[in-house]
Every structure is written in structure tokens, then in C-alpha cells.
Design an enzyme around this catalytic site. Structure first.
Site, short mmCIF file in Angstrom:
data_model
loop_
_atom_site.label_atom_id
_atom_site.label_comp_id
_atom_site.label_asym_id
_atom_site.label_seq_id
_atom_site.Cartn_x
_atom_site.Cartn_y
_atom_site.Cartn_z
N GLU A 43 0.87 -1.21 0.35
CA GLU A 43 0.10 -0.05 -0.02
C GLU A 43 1.03 1.28 -0.19
O GLU A 43 1.44 1.42 0.75
CB GLU A 43 -1.05 -0.33 1.25
CG GLU A 43 -1.96 1.04 1.66
CD GLU A 43 -2.97 1.32 2.92
OE1 GLU A 43 -4.33 2.11 2.54
OE2 GLU A 43 -2.20 0.02 3.61
N LYS A 116 -9.50 3.13 -2.40
CA LYS A 116 -9.80 2.00 -1.25
C LYS A 116 -11.53 3.20 -1.09
O LYS A 116 -11.43 3.77 -0.77
CB LYS A 116 -8.52 2.99 -0.46
CG LYS A 116 -8.88 2.00 0.92
CD LYS A 116 -7.73 2.20 1.33
CE LYS A 116 -7.65 1.48 3.09
NZ LYS A 116 -6.40 1.72 3.74
N CYS A 153 -6.25 -3.18 2.16
CA CYS A 153 -6.01 -3.07 3.64
C CYS A 153 -6.92 -2.91 4.10
O CYS A 153 -7.73 -4.13 4.26
CB CYS A 153 -4.81 -1.92 3.98
SG CYS A 153 -4.34 -2.60 6.00
#
Length: 282
Positions: A43, A116, A153
């Protein structure tokens, strides 16, 4: 394509962006030399994981996607005939930032990006200071190694995101991370293999490793690495990565296992979307 050779990387912050980018260019070259057809980085690969503090100076790491960094890796992808998953800090315009991953195909073409969707805002993960929530849904990209999806994540804690990727056709899902010891340790072992088995696809999980004390001093956290790949039956493919050291992992993925796992379990056949209203109720 029956066998896909996938690469994933884990490393720590070098101290400056250019050397960090060069390090990942070297990862691409090394992976390609070992026959890898796709590679995914951790990430926000080109900088420190700045979410452990709230500091406006880190906005300067944000850049256009596509833009100079994606173009740099597009040239590398074309040179080495490798698909690259590129997790970057994106600036749509000044003041509008996203935690993003670009997808570059093996011919160097930019296929698109994922932003995200789920953002934490807890101690050492102050992401709402830096990012807006994603607004592109869960796209699936038709690449040289098959149909590729992404979570980033914290997205991994939400089973709905994994299922949407499966419904959208994903066969191979990349989940780049910056995960540290604490509440997530047990979930790290459980969530991605469970998602792989529940949805009948491969999950590739790169993580940062080591301390970024060169950037954050006493506030630094110690990322636990242990990157891995889970197959469509929920098993690890090979060993986990190191918990302390930089590493390039190469894994061979038998894509026929996607069809085998789905035919064995038939979770998609037996779904009951008509009964799932409470999941999306406000």
C-alpha cells in the site's frame, strides 16, 4: 492461461521517494527475470505509511493517476511483459486525494484504477485526514493474467467488498497492505484466506515490513510483513513472507483451481440476494 506466476513485495521506507521508486523498479526486473507475469507492491508503495500521524506535509506525495509515476511503470511493464499493480497516493485535484491502486497491463497500457472504499480513522491509521472514500466501486480489470480485482488494506475487514469482486468476475484479487501488530494480527491470518475460499478466487496479500523510524522516530510502528497468497480453497500457496525482512515472493497459481473450487462449493448458485436487505439498510 492455466498457471500464472505472481510476485508480491514487502519492504520498508528508504527515506526518500526516488530511491523507493527505484527499489520497486528493481523488484519488477527481478520478478520478470524469474518469470513472473504479474507483480503487486504494498500500500502507498512510493512513500512512508504516513497514516500514523496527521501532518499536511504528506499531501505532497499525492500525484495524478494516470500521471508520471504510472507512465514510468507502464514503460517497465511493456519492457518486461508483466502486469503491475501500483498502489499510489492519488490527487484528483488540490484537496481531493484518494488511496488508489493503478492497474497496468503487460503491454504497458493503463487499464484503470481502484480507490480504497473503506477508510480507518483510529490510532496510527488516521486515513480520513489524507483521503476521501473511494467512488469507483469495485472494478474488475481484464488483464494478460486474467480478471483482476483489488481491495486495499482496511477493505479486507468488509466481506461485502470481496463478494462484489467475485460477482464482478474477479479470479485474482490483490490486497496491498500497511498492517502492524495489534488488533489485526489474528484477522491477518483469517480474513484473506476466508475471503478466497468464500469467493473461489486467489487473494494476493503484500504488506509493509519493519520500522519506519527514519521518518517517524518514536512514533514509528513495526509493520509485520508476512505477505502471502491464499488459493480459492483458502490454503496458503507456499510459505508466508518474513516477519522482519524485505522480500520478493514468487508464487505459481493454478487458475483452473478457481473453476474447481466454485464447482465444488457452488456458493454463487446458493446465494440468496433476495434475503440480504438488512446488509444494505442505512
Amino acid at each position: 492461461m492455466t498457471i500464472v506466476r505472481a510476485a508480491l513485495t514487502q519492504t520498508t521506507w528508504t527515506g526518500d521517494e526516488e530511491s523507493m521508486v527505484r527499489k520497486h523498479e528493481d523488484f519488477v526486473r527481478k520478478a520478470a527475470a524469474e518469470g513472473a507475469q504479474v507483480i503487486c507492491f504494498q500500500e502507498l508503495f512510493h512513500g512512508p505509511y504516513f497514516g500514523i500521524v496527521q501532518d499536511r506535509k504528506y499531501y505532497d506525495f499525492a500525484q495524478q493517476v494516470p500521471g508520471p509515476l504510472t507512465e514510468r511503470f507502464s514503460a517497465l511493464a511493456a519492457e518486461h511483459h508483466i502486469v503491475i499493480i501500483l498502489p499510489v497516493y492519488e490527487e484528483e485535484q488540490p484537496g481531493i486525494y484518494y488511496n488508489t491502486a493503478a492497474v497496468i497491463d503487460a503491454d504497458g497500457s493503463y487499464l484503470g484504477k481502484y480507490r480504497k472504499n473503506h477508510l480507518p480513522h483510529v490510532d496510527k491509521f488516521w486515513e480520513k485526514f489524507y483521503f476521501r472514500p473511494g467512488n469507483l466501486g469495485w472494478p474488475v480489470f481484464d488483464t494478460a493474467v486474467g480478471k483482476v480485482g483489488l481491495n486495499i488494506c482496511y477493505d479486507r475487514h468488509f466481506p461485502e467488498s470481496w463478494r462484489v469482486l467475485g460477482l464482478n468476475g474477479a479470479q485474482l484479487v490483490f490486497n496491498p497492505n500497511a498492517s502492524k501488530p495489534g488488533l489485526s494480527n489474528r484477522l491477518w491470518e483469517l480474513e484473506q484466506p476466508t475471503a478466497a475460499a468464500a469467493n473461489g478466487y486467489y487473494v494476493v496479500v503484500p504488506n509493509r515490513v519493519g520500522s519506519e523510524a527514519n521518518e517517524f522516530g518514536d512514533e514509528a510502528v513495526n509493520f509485520y510483513g508476512t505477505s502471502y497468497v491464499a488459493d480459492p480453497q483458502g490454503n496458503y500457496v507456499g510459505e508466508l513472507g518474513s516477519g522482519t525482512q524485505e522480500e520478493l515472493l514468487i508464487r505459481d497459481l493454478d487458475m483452473e483451481l478457481v473453476r474447481t473450487a466454485r464447482n465444488n462449493w457452488q456458493f454463487y448458485r446458493d446465494r440468496r440476494p433476495d434475503a440480504y436487505g438488512p446488509i444494505v439498510a442505512p
